[in-house]
Structure formats: structure tokens, C-alpha cells
Motif scaffolding. Sequence first.
Motif, PDB file in Angstrom:
ATOM      1  N   ALA A  84       0.737  -1.118  -0.091  1.00  0.00           N
ATOM      2  CA  ALA A  84      -0.138   0.158   0.070  1.00  0.00           C
ATOM      3  C   ALA A  84       0.928   1.291   0.160  1.00  0.00           C
ATOM      4  O   ALA A  84       0.617   2.154  -0.589  1.00  0.00           O
ATOM      5  CB  ALA A  84      -1.075  -0.077   1.063  1.00  0.00           C
ATOM      6  N   ALA A  85       2.105   1.384   0.823  1.00  0.00           N
ATOM      7  CA  ALA A  85       3.017   2.349   0.741  1.00  0.00           C
ATOM      8  C   ALA A  85       3.481   2.536  -0.797  1.00  0.00           C
ATOM      9  O   ALA A  85       3.530   3.786  -1.100  1.00  0.00           O
ATOM     10  CB  ALA A  85       3.886   2.089   1.747  1.00  0.00           C
ATOM     11  N   ARG A  86       3.763   1.693  -1.282  1.00  0.00           N
ATOM     12  CA  ARG A  86       4.169   1.674  -2.711  1.00  0.00           C
ATOM     13  C   ARG A  86       3.282   2.370  -3.622  1.00  0.00           C
ATOM     14  O   ARG A  86       3.621   3.176  -4.437  1.00  0.00           O
ATOM     15  CB  ARG A  86       4.883   0.372  -3.128  1.00  0.00           C
ATOM     16  CG  ARG A  86       5.383   0.417  -4.595  1.00  0.00           C
ATOM     17  CD  ARG A  86       6.021  -0.718  -5.229  1.00  0.00           C
ATOM     18  NE  ARG A  86       6.441  -0.545  -6.700  1.00  0.00           N
ATOM     19  CZ  ARG A  86       6.997  -1.715  -7.131  1.00  0.00           C
ATOM     20  NH1 ARG A  86       7.239  -2.808  -6.458  1.00  0.00           N
ATOM     21  NH2 ARG A  86       7.529  -1.452  -8.288  1.00  0.00           N
ATOM     22  N   LEU A  87       1.946   1.911  -3.757  1.00  0.00           N
ATOM     23  CA  LEU A  87       1.148   2.302  -4.337  1.00  0.00           C
ATOM     24  C   LEU A  87       0.693   3.901  -4.253  1.00  0.00           C
ATOM     25  O   LEU A  87       0.437   4.687  -4.902  1.00  0.00           O
ATOM     26  CB  LEU A  87      -0.307   1.522  -4.107  1.00  0.00           C
ATOM     27  CG  LEU A  87      -1.434   1.975  -5.041  1.00  0.00           C
ATOM     28  CD1 LEU A  87      -1.271   1.868  -6.574  1.00  0.00           C
ATOM     29  CD2 LEU A  87      -2.752   1.328  -4.744  1.00  0.00           C
ATOM     30  N   PHE A  88       0.776   4.269  -2.780  1.00  0.00           N
ATOM     31  CA  PHE A  88       0.646   5.720  -2.437  1.00  0.00           C
ATOM     32  C   PHE A  88       1.682   6.583  -2.821  1.00  0.00           C
ATOM     33  O   PHE A  88       1.398   7.711  -3.103  1.00  0.00           O
ATOM     34  CB  PHE A  88       0.307   5.774  -0.792  1.00  0.00           C
ATOM     35  CG  PHE A  88      -1.052   5.486  -0.372  1.00  0.00           C
ATOM     36  CD1 PHE A  88      -2.284   5.864  -0.975  1.00  0.00           C
ATOM     37  CD2 PHE A  88      -1.233   4.393   0.724  1.00  0.00           C
ATOM     38  CE1 PHE A  88      -3.305   5.656  -0.510  1.00  0.00           C
ATOM     39  CE2 PHE A  88      -2.437   4.153   1.186  1.00  0.00           C
ATOM     40  CZ  PHE A  88      -3.452   4.707   0.530  1.00  0.00           C
ATOM     41  N   ASN A 130      -1.417  11.491   0.906  1.00  0.00           N
ATOM     42  CA  ASN A 130      -0.775  10.004   0.328  1.00  0.00           C
ATOM     43  C   ASN A 130       0.342  10.052   1.421  1.00  0.00           C
ATOM     44  O   ASN A 130       0.677   8.947   1.707  1.00  0.00           O
ATOM     45  CB  ASN A 130      -0.453  10.119  -1.261  1.00  0.00           C
ATOM     46  CG  ASN A 130      -1.569   9.604  -2.005  1.00  0.00           C
ATOM     47  OD1 ASN A 130      -2.641   9.809  -1.539  1.00  0.00           O
ATOM     48  ND2 ASN A 130      -1.467   9.235  -3.150  1.00  0.00           N
ATOM     49  N   PHE A 131       1.278  10.925   1.210  1.00  0.00           N
ATOM     50  CA  PHE A 131       2.393  11.037   2.035  1.00  0.00           C
ATOM     51  C   PHE A 131       2.015  10.578   3.524  1.00  0.00           C
ATOM     52  O   PHE A 131       2.796  10.002   4.244  1.00  0.00           O
ATOM     53  CB  PHE A 131       3.286  12.041   2.135  1.00  0.00           C
ATOM     54  CG  PHE A 131       3.780  12.079   0.467  1.00  0.00           C
ATOM     55  CD1 PHE A 131       4.134  11.062  -0.101  1.00  0.00           C
ATOM     56  CD2 PHE A 131       3.761  13.379  -0.051  1.00  0.00           C
ATOM     57  CE1 PHE A 131       4.717  11.214  -1.522  1.00  0.00           C
ATOM     58  CE2 PHE A 131       4.427  13.602  -1.272  1.00  0.00           C
ATOM     59  CZ  PHE A 131       4.911  12.427  -2.289  1.00  0.00           C
ATOM     60  N   ALA A 132       0.788  11.248   4.103  1.00  0.00           N
ATOM     61  CA  ALA A 132       0.507  10.963   5.559  1.00  0.00           C
ATOM     62  C   ALA A 132       0.173   9.610   5.607  1.00  0.00           C
ATOM     63  O   ALA A 132       0.402   8.869   6.681  1.00  0.00           O
ATOM     64  CB  ALA A 132      -0.433  12.103   5.929  1.00  0.00           C
TER      65      ALA A 132
END
Length: 561
Positions: free
Chosen positions: A364-368, A387-389
Motif C-alpha cells: 500500500a505504501a508503494r502504491l500511495f 498520500n504521504f501522510a
Amino acid sequence: MTAATLFRSFPRRAAVLGLLCLATALLATWIIDRRSRAGGAAAAASEAQDEAAIMAASLKSELDKFSLVPLVLAEDPQVGALLLGASSEADLLDRRLATLARQTNAAAIYLMNADGLTIAASNWDRPTSFVGSNYNFRPYFRNALARGSATQFALGTVSREPGLYIAQRVVSGGRPTGIVAVKVEFDDLEAGWRAASDGVFVTDAEGVVLLTSNDGWRFHATGPQRGAARNRSVDRRQFGVDIVPPLLPDPIGLKVGLVKSPLLDTEQPIALDGWVLHLLANPSSQIDAAVARGRYYLLLVATIAAGLLALAFVFRRRRSLQEEVAIAQRTRTLREQLNQANRLATLGQIAAGVGHEINQPVAAARLFAENGAALIATGRLDDAQTNFARIVDLADRIGRITAELRLFSRRDAPDPQEMPVAKPIEGALLLLHDRIAGMAVTLTLPDEETLTERVRAEPVRLEQVIINLLQNALDAAGEGGVIAIAVTTEARSCFVSVIDNGPGIAEDMRDRMFHPFATTKSDGLGLGLVISRDIMRDLGGDLVVGESNRGTRMTMKIPRA
């Protein structure tokens, strides 16, 4: 020598041996007492010397403080103007001197002209005021006028209170115009001496007692020779007596009325007109203590000599105890290794689930991150920031999971600590989250207020027990099962129960479920509950099987904080 002769000579030999032992003991006691007395007296003398040095330093500090007052006032413009007659503000100076006397705790501060007449004083408003009195007969006045400064200890002509007079000459136009004097009384210092020592006094260069912890010693001479051939008129003016009587027959401090027991007289010089501080110390307590210690050591040696006869038994008993300690230590080591193995086995069981728990937020972090880059490229900065948050939140979750894994896998558990009961429960649920979610189990937790109850335990070991109980409950409840965690309290204990709706425990198994290798699982070792109960008992609690309408209820008893 025949047996009969040996038997008859035995009492004689025993008597001789007994007398020899007695003589040896008496001689040893006499030698030790003598050396102990000498050592006790030396220790008392050293202690008295240190105490006298401290008292002398304190007195010197007090004198140095007051010596600055006349020096400063001698340079004061208002003082000089008043002495030259250029100012009529004597009242103003009186009040200044009164304020300064209160601030410095001086008995009196006063100003005299060149004839010795007092023209201003800090006690101007009292019946014992110095204003108008002439002190040109005082040696401190004449000496200060001639030499610039002088000191004198004397009895006050007005107050009749003893004190030290510190005088400083005032010079104007190259000629003396007057004297500034400070009278210092030592009531507080002498009161402190009375409370802290057997006896303290300060003598002048002629051996006359000036300051003392005993008012009856003041203005006495330290020995008959000191009181002989003195000027009576001078003594009458300075000390208020015609004859200065001897304090003691000699300066060492033997008993004659004033001092009732032999005392050590420790002297400490003070840099003021040949003053010497004398501290009378009673060495009896140190001598008695030293003698008591010496006799104690003698008795100890005798006891040790007698104890040598029992050393064989002591050594044998000691070896036995050492073996028992070694066995207990090996047992503790094996239990710790078993606990660690149980934790590592549990980690192995939940490793796949934890990996899934980490892989999901990583993906999920990669997608964001990719979406955030695209949003920045199109100028949608607010959406990119959102997204970064989310990426930060995902990283925090990964951090919590890995931290819990590291803590749980440690070999050495931390010391017992106070904590909310929620802490080990949340840690266990964090590690078992994927398995619970994957089995679609309905999990019921206590309310937040109940979870704030504080307990005292080792968090890692407590979490290990909860994970073992939850693993067993998941195995018993199966897919779609129901598990509840309940928390109740008593005065000194907190009870955490894990309840499942599985098939329950058979009666024949209930009696031996806490025995090693007793299990109903085809792939189980039967050690989880044994280890868990040992952990709880080590923590001052217990693990028991509770009553449940259906399924199994395992209850942990934990000491409250």
C-alpha cells in the motif's frame, strides 16, 4: 608410664593447661586494652583537632565579615563630612548605621570624633545609646587613632555585655578626624558551641577566656600563673573584675569544679591579637568503644579457634549447599531455555501471518508513493500530501509490528514493572491479528476503562502466556468461532480470562492438562500450558481452568500494581 599413673596425672595437666590459658587470656586482654586505650585517645584527639579547626575557621569568617564594616565606613563621604563639621545630618547617619547593624547583625556601630566623643551610633534611639559618651580611655580608640586600626575585647561600659570592638581611623586632609567602631557580640556563636561540644573557649594572648560555651569561664585565666601580677585597674575597665581568677590548675583541663572529668584540650590559633581557640573533648566514649572493639576481636579470635573443630562439618555442608544451588541454577537455566523455545515456536507459528501484516502496508505504501508522485506532477499537492501522510501511518504500523517481534523474541525478559493490563493483550493481538482475521473469528474485548487496570508483571512473559491461551482458543474455536477476553479485579489481583466456544476439555484431560506432554493435539508437545502456569507462578500469580457454560475458560491471576 602406666595407665593408672597417666589417669592420676590428667587432672594436674588439665589444671596447668587451664591456668596457662587463663594467664594467656588475661595477658592478651591487658595488652589489647592498653593499645585500644591509646588508639581511642589518638582517634579522639584527631577528631577534636578537626572539629577545632572547623570552629576556628567559622569564627575567623565571622570576624573577617565584621572587619570590613569599619573599613568601608571610614571612606564614606557622609562620615567624613560629619567629622569635619560640614554636615549636620547626624540623624540621617544614625539611621544608616542602625540599618547596617541590623543587616550585619552587629551589636553596635558608632562614630567618634578625634576626642573620643560619640557623635553618631546605631543605637541612638535606645536607653543604652552610645551618643554623647566619650571612649578616649579605651585602648582600641587610642590604638586605632595612632596606628589606623585596632581591636579590643571588653565588657561594655553601658550595656555591661562583653564583645569585640573593631575600630578604624578616619583620615581627612592627611590628619585623623575620628574613629569608626563596630561592637560584635557572640551570643549565637556561643549558643551553638554549647549545643555541639563538651566545652569551647577562646583566650587572648595573655590566656584570659574571652568567648566561651560556659558563661562561668569568661574572664578567667587558664592557669594560676596567668592570673598573677596583672594590672587591676586595667582589668576592671576591660573585664569588670579586679582579679582575674584561674580557670583550672593547668591548661590541660583536669577536674576542679568547672570540669568534672579529664578532657583533651585541643588548641587552634586564630589570627587576631594572639587569640587561641580551645576545644575540650571528652575521650571516654572513643576509648570505651576502642576497648570494647579490642575485646570483641579477642573474643572473635577465641571463637574462631574453637570453631576450627567444626570446619569439616561446615565444609561438607557447604559443598552440599553448593550442589543444591548448582542444581537449582541448572533448573532455572533449563526453564528459561524452555520458555525461550516456546516463544520461538510461537513466533514460527505466527510468522506467516506477521509477514502478511507487513507485506500489505508495504504494498500500500508503494502504491500511495506512486500516486503521490503522479499527483505532484499534475500540481495536486494537497492530495499528494494526504498520500504521504498515509505512507507515514503505514510505516508506523510496520514499526509497531517489528518492535513487538523483537521484544517478544528476546531471551531475557525485562524486570517486573507496573503497566496497564491492556499492554500485553494489545501486543498479543498485534502478533495474532492475521490468524484471527483469516479464521473469521469473532473476538470480544473488555471496555477501555477495564483495560486501564494496572498490574505488576514482566510484559514479555505475560504476553507469551496470553498468546499461548489465544492460540489454544483459536485451535478449539475453529473457523468462524467466538473468542472473548474478559478482565475482572479483586483487592490484590487482576484476572484475565480467555474464553472460547469450542468443544471444551474432557474430564479425564482436565486433571492432567497441566502435566508435561499432556495434549489433545496431534502435532502438539503438551508443554504450552505447563510453561504458561510456571510463568504465572513466577510472577506471583497463577493459571487455572475456570468454569464455562460452553467451551473452555482459562484464567490468569496477575498481581495488581
